[in-house]
Design a protein around this motif. Structure first.
Motif, PDB file in Angstrom:
ATOM      1  N   ALA A 173       0.830  -1.210   0.000  1.00 50.14           N
ATOM      2  CA  ALA A 173       0.000   0.000   0.000  1.00 50.14           C
ATOM      3  C   ALA A 173       0.864   1.260   0.000  1.00 50.14           C
ATOM      4  O   ALA A 173       0.581   2.219  -0.730  1.00 50.14           O
ATOM      5  N   HIS A 174       1.937   1.276   0.783  1.00 50.50           N
ATOM      6  CA  HIS A 174       2.812   2.437   0.813  1.00 50.50           C
ATOM      7  C   HIS A 174       3.524   2.634  -0.525  1.00 50.50           C
ATOM      8  O   HIS A 174       3.725   3.773  -0.970  1.00 50.50           O
ATOM      9  N   ARG A 175       3.880   1.539  -1.165  1.00 56.96           N
ATOM     10  CA  ARG A 175       4.565   1.655  -2.451  1.00 56.96           C
ATOM     11  C   ARG A 175       3.613   2.127  -3.549  1.00 56.96           C
ATOM     12  O   ARG A 175       3.983   2.961  -4.386  1.00 56.96           O
ATOM     13  N   VAL A 176       2.387   1.646  -3.537  1.00 57.14           N
ATOM     14  CA  VAL A 176       1.451   1.983  -4.609  1.00 57.14           C
ATOM     15  C   VAL A 176       0.882   3.384  -4.423  1.00 57.14           C
ATOM     16  O   VAL A 176       0.753   4.142  -5.396  1.00 57.14           O
ATOM     17  N   PHE A 177       0.543   3.754  -3.186  1.00 56.59           N
ATOM     18  CA  PHE A 177      -0.170   5.002  -2.929  1.00 56.59           C
ATOM     19  C   PHE A 177       0.725   6.122  -2.402  1.00 56.59           C
ATOM     20  O   PHE A 177       0.232   7.057  -1.807  1.00 56.59           O
TER      21      PHE A 177
END
Length: 852
Positions: free
Chosen positions: A328-332
């Motif tokens: 989630a941190h990488r995508v968003f």
């Protein structure tokens, strides 16, 4: 014994298998009911491979029962303790006890196998009484006679009784052996009598006449005291003093104020305590104020556990929380997910980009699908539910009940929310169904109609299908823009039949399309998918400048090409060559929310992106983050989020401005400024205007009584400014203008009280005392952004500093006349004096340079 082939077992895979927990249950202890195999299987216990064992023969059962009878007849076995170690071979009674408990385990195992076979054959629902789902506690039944299985089982039984009842044990709950162990571990228990005896004692107490008086007779007894009956007289008539004031109950604050006034030798005026002593019997809000509220009930949205947070938690339980958070941190874009549905504050300087994950994208890994459910589903559900509630309020009860009364029910299309919009729509239908059928139970079916969701990837579709029943999934939207609408010379066949939907929800589907003409084609395609007899299209984007501009551009295109308005009934199409087809007639329609006008948006005067935009139309909705989203964000002190979004809801084929006589324009603005406070009679005492059921039933009558429709009122588009003695609103009027209205305390008591409780997004119907034009900071399309302005100022300052340094090195002739401020010791020269001196030197330098 029936058995299934491996092929038959392999073909029973289903998406709903994702919702089964993978963690095995711990084996039951001796204190728990052992005969619960069938019940646990029906309750959804994970199916495991159970070895098929033959049932014990009749002779073997008779032998075991004979041994159990023999053991029960031995009095010396009562209360005997057994160690947890394996029994010795020289103890025949212990062997018989183990044989009996082995038989109990075989009975439980056979029950589980029978339930599994009946489930495979489809006989479990029709013959559920064939199994004893409650089960018999054989351990408790036989522990008094033959003893417990082992010492651990005995201690577990006693510990469970202690945890459940404490020191007050029901009579007969523990046998003698268990009672002795309880006394040794926790002390002597208090045994409670059965309920029948307690009821008998209560009845005896009730039989005692409480109206009689007794006294001690001096001989260890009691005697009744005779009482003289009071003489009855007719009550004197009440005399009311019409001039006397009503008595006022003195509160703690009033008592303290009176004491201070007495010490100071003064008096107090009780008018200021009138509201505290005798509260106002009128409802909290005016009926029109209640109907104009832009909020759900309650105002904070709690994502439902049964349909949203619970299934998502079960799906995520098979994956590592660390891996989900890292993805989630990488995508968003980081820990706080700035590129998701969250709108970060301007101070974070986050670029305004679309959401990286789209439901319609074809390829999506399993972890990305999990992140889509965890990070996007709750916020999309909250924003869609907020908008749907507002649309239902403005279109009324008749609109949604007519949809539910259709033959197949309402048809809804979720374009880009992955199914979260369908969950929000079903909750709205469930609330309306409960209002229609008050006696309906929660488990009763609700007519939800047909639902369609656009999902491109297989992994996301598999997860969404586990949460959405009776739902169709499309890999992409059908293209109705480039499909012929009538027979042509090349193809004389009738045009293909098109799909039509009553409600289309398309959140976060415009910002990802960079080209403006492709955005218009997308909106036109969604418009073609709408039911021409009252379909509603909902477009929603993030609550920042670019999100608002995408929504405002779609609104402008719909009003220009499709929705007919007074003075604009045709659209000129320059691509059509024949003169008779150059003008296309628009169809009826209207904007349902948030706008109450069909004019040009006052905050979107120039198409496209404008640099330096400060004011833009957006709204706010608070929702509670689920635990899995809390873990991803890493929040420990706050479990809610204020979601900001821009939206527009348009209805096709129905123009309520014509059907209901809705007036919009300057005359509607002037009437709203005067207010409709006295046009509607306030409800009677005890009727809360905030009650949703009452408000829903009285909305049409209140509007008819006041002669006003809610769609002809101004909407509060910014947070109200509440000051001492007055409240200021920034409203978008039905005339399409931005104005600032002020409601002081002296204007109206009811209006001021409602204004103090008004929120961002409400429709205001009680008028105001003053109004002025509100200047909108909309920026400039060809202007400079804040970054460019700061860079320009820095370059100008650097240039001035270089000129000052050059002047100090070579002072030209003519500058000596300028007095230079001399700084004395301990003296501070003001900055404005220094700037004035530098300005004079620059002016003198400019005059000297041409002559030199």
């Amino acid at each position: 014994m029936l058995s299934r082939s491996p092929a038959a077992r392999a073909t029973r895979s289903h998406p709903h298998g994702l919702l089964r927990t993978a963690a095995p249950r711990s084996p039951p202890t001796g204190s728990q009911p052992l005969r619960r195999g069938a019940a646990s299987f029906i309750a959804g216990r994970p199916r495991t491979s159970i070895a098929r064992k033959a049932l014990p023969s009749a002779s073997h059962l008779e032998t075991l029962l004979r041994e159990a009878t023999y053991i029960r007849s031995q009095k010396w076995l009562h209360g005997r303790r057994y160690s947890s170690t394996s029994p010795t071979e020289t103890d025949p009674s212990t062997k018989r006890k183990d044989t009996i408990y082995t038989l109990i385990d075989e009975i439980n195992q056979n029950d589980t196998e029978m339930a599994e076979l009946m489930h495979d054959l489809g006989l479990l629902d029709d013959h559920e009484k064939a199994l004893n789902l409650e089960g018999i506690n054989f351990d408790h039944a036989l522990s008094q006679t033959i003893g417990h299985r082992d010492e651990e089982t005995l201690e577990a039984r006693v510990q469970q009784a202690r945890q459940e009842f404490g020191e007050y044990l029901p009579e007969g709950h523990l046998n003698d052996t268990e009672t002795r162990l309880y006394t040794r571990l926790y002390g002597e228990p208090v045994v409670l009598a059965p309920e029948s005896e307690v009821d008998a004692l209560e009845e005896e107490e009730e039989d005692i006449d409480s109206d009689k008086l007794y006294r001690f007779d001096g001989e260890a007894g009691w005697e009744e005291v005779e009482l003289d009956e009071p003489e009855t007289h007719d009550e004197p008539p009440l005399v009311y003093d019409m001039e006397a004031e009503l008595p006022i109950d003195e509160t703690v604050a009033m008592q303290r104020t009176r004491e201070v006034a007495e010490q100071l030798g003064g008096e107090i005026m009780l008018e200021q305590f009138r509201d505290e002593a005798a509260p106002d019997s009128t409802p909290r809000f005016h009926p029109l104020t209640t109907m104009g509220k832009f909020s759900t009930d309650p105002s904070t949205i709690f994502p439902p556990k049964n349909t949203l947070t619970g299934p998502v938690s079960v799906i995520l339980s098979d994956f590592s929380n660390k891996h989900v958070a890292e993805t989630a941190h990488r995508v968003f874009g980081g820990r706080f997910l700035p590129l998701s549905t969250t709108t970060p504050p301007p101070r974070m300087l986050v670029p305004q980009q679309p959401i990286p994950l789209e439901a319609s994208q074809r390829f999506m890994t399993e972890m990305e699908s999990n992140v889509y459910l965890a990070a996007l589903y709750p916020a999309m559900y909250a924003s869609a539910l907020s908008v749907l509630v507002e649309v239902r309020k403005r279109l009324g009860t008749e609109w949604i009940r007519n949809l539910m009364a259709q033959e197949d029910g309402p048809h809804i299309l979720d374009v880009s929310a992955g199914g979260a919009g369908v969950l929000a729509w079903r909750d709205v239908l469930r609330a309306e169904w409960e209002a229609m059928v008050p006696d309906a139970r929660p488990e009763d079916p609700c007519p939800v109609g047909r639902s369609t969701v656009v999902v491109g990837s297989d992994s996301l579709r598999l997860r969404a299908s586990a949460m959405l029943e009776d739902t169709s999934f499309l890999p992409r939207l059908p293209d109705y823009v480039h499909v012929r609408e009538k027979p042509t010379l090349e193809d004389e066949r009738a045009p293909p039949k098109r799909k039509q939907y009553d409600v289309i929800i398309a959140p976060h589907s415009l910002l990802g399309i960079e080209e403006e003409y492709l955005r218009k084609e997308h909106v036109q395609n969604l418009w073609n998918l709408l039911n021409p007899n009252g379909g509603v299209l909902i477009l929603l984007e993030k609550g920042h400048q670019k999100g608002f501009e995408a929504i405002a551009g779609a609104r402008e295109m719909l009003l220009k090409r499709f929705v007919s308005s007074p003075g604009s009934t045709n659209y000129e199409n320059f691509l059509e060559s024949p003169e008779e087809e150059a003008f296309i007639e628009k169809e009826p329609g209207m904007i349902v929310a948030p706008c109450t006008n069909h004019n040009k948006c006052p905050m979107y005067q120039t198409p496209g992106h404008a640099k330096g935009r400060k004011d833009y139309c957006h709204f706010q909705q608070r929702y509670i983050r689920p635990p899995f989203l809390q873990r991803i964000v890493g929040a420990k002190d706050r479990n809610h989020e204020d979601l900001k979004f821009s939206y527009v809801a348009v209805q096709r084929g129905v123009d309520r401005r014509v059907e209901d006589g809705i007036v919009q324009g300057p005359e509607a603005t002037d009437a709203a400024f005067a207010g409709y406070e006295h046009a509607v009679e306030m409800p009677n005492e005890g009727v809360e205007a905030s009650d949703e059921a009452v408000a829903s039933e009285t909305q049409s009558s209140a509007e008819a009584e006041a002669g006003v429709n809610m769609l002809s009122l101004p909407r509060v588009v910014f947070q109200p400014m509440k000051r001492r003695g007055h409240v200021t609103f920034d409203v978008c009027t039905p005339a399409g203008k931005m104005e600032r209205w002020t409601v002081p305390r002296s204007f109206s008591r009811q209006a001021y009280k409602d204004a103090r409780k008004a929120q961002w997004g409400d429709l205001w119907a009680l008028g105001a005392k003053t109004r002025i034009h509100r200047k909108v900071r909309i920026g400039d399309k060809h202007g400079e952004s804040k970054k460019e302005r700061l860079a320009k100022r820095a370059a100008a300052k650097e240039e001035r500093d270089e000129e000052d340094a050059l002047e100090e090195e070579t002072e030209p002739i003519g500058l000596s006349d300028i007095e230079t401020p001399v700084k004395k010791q301990g003296q501070k020269i003001p900055s404005w004096v220094k700037h004035q001196h530098k300005k004079k030197r620059r002016q003198a330098l400019k005059q000297i340079k041409p002559t030199s």
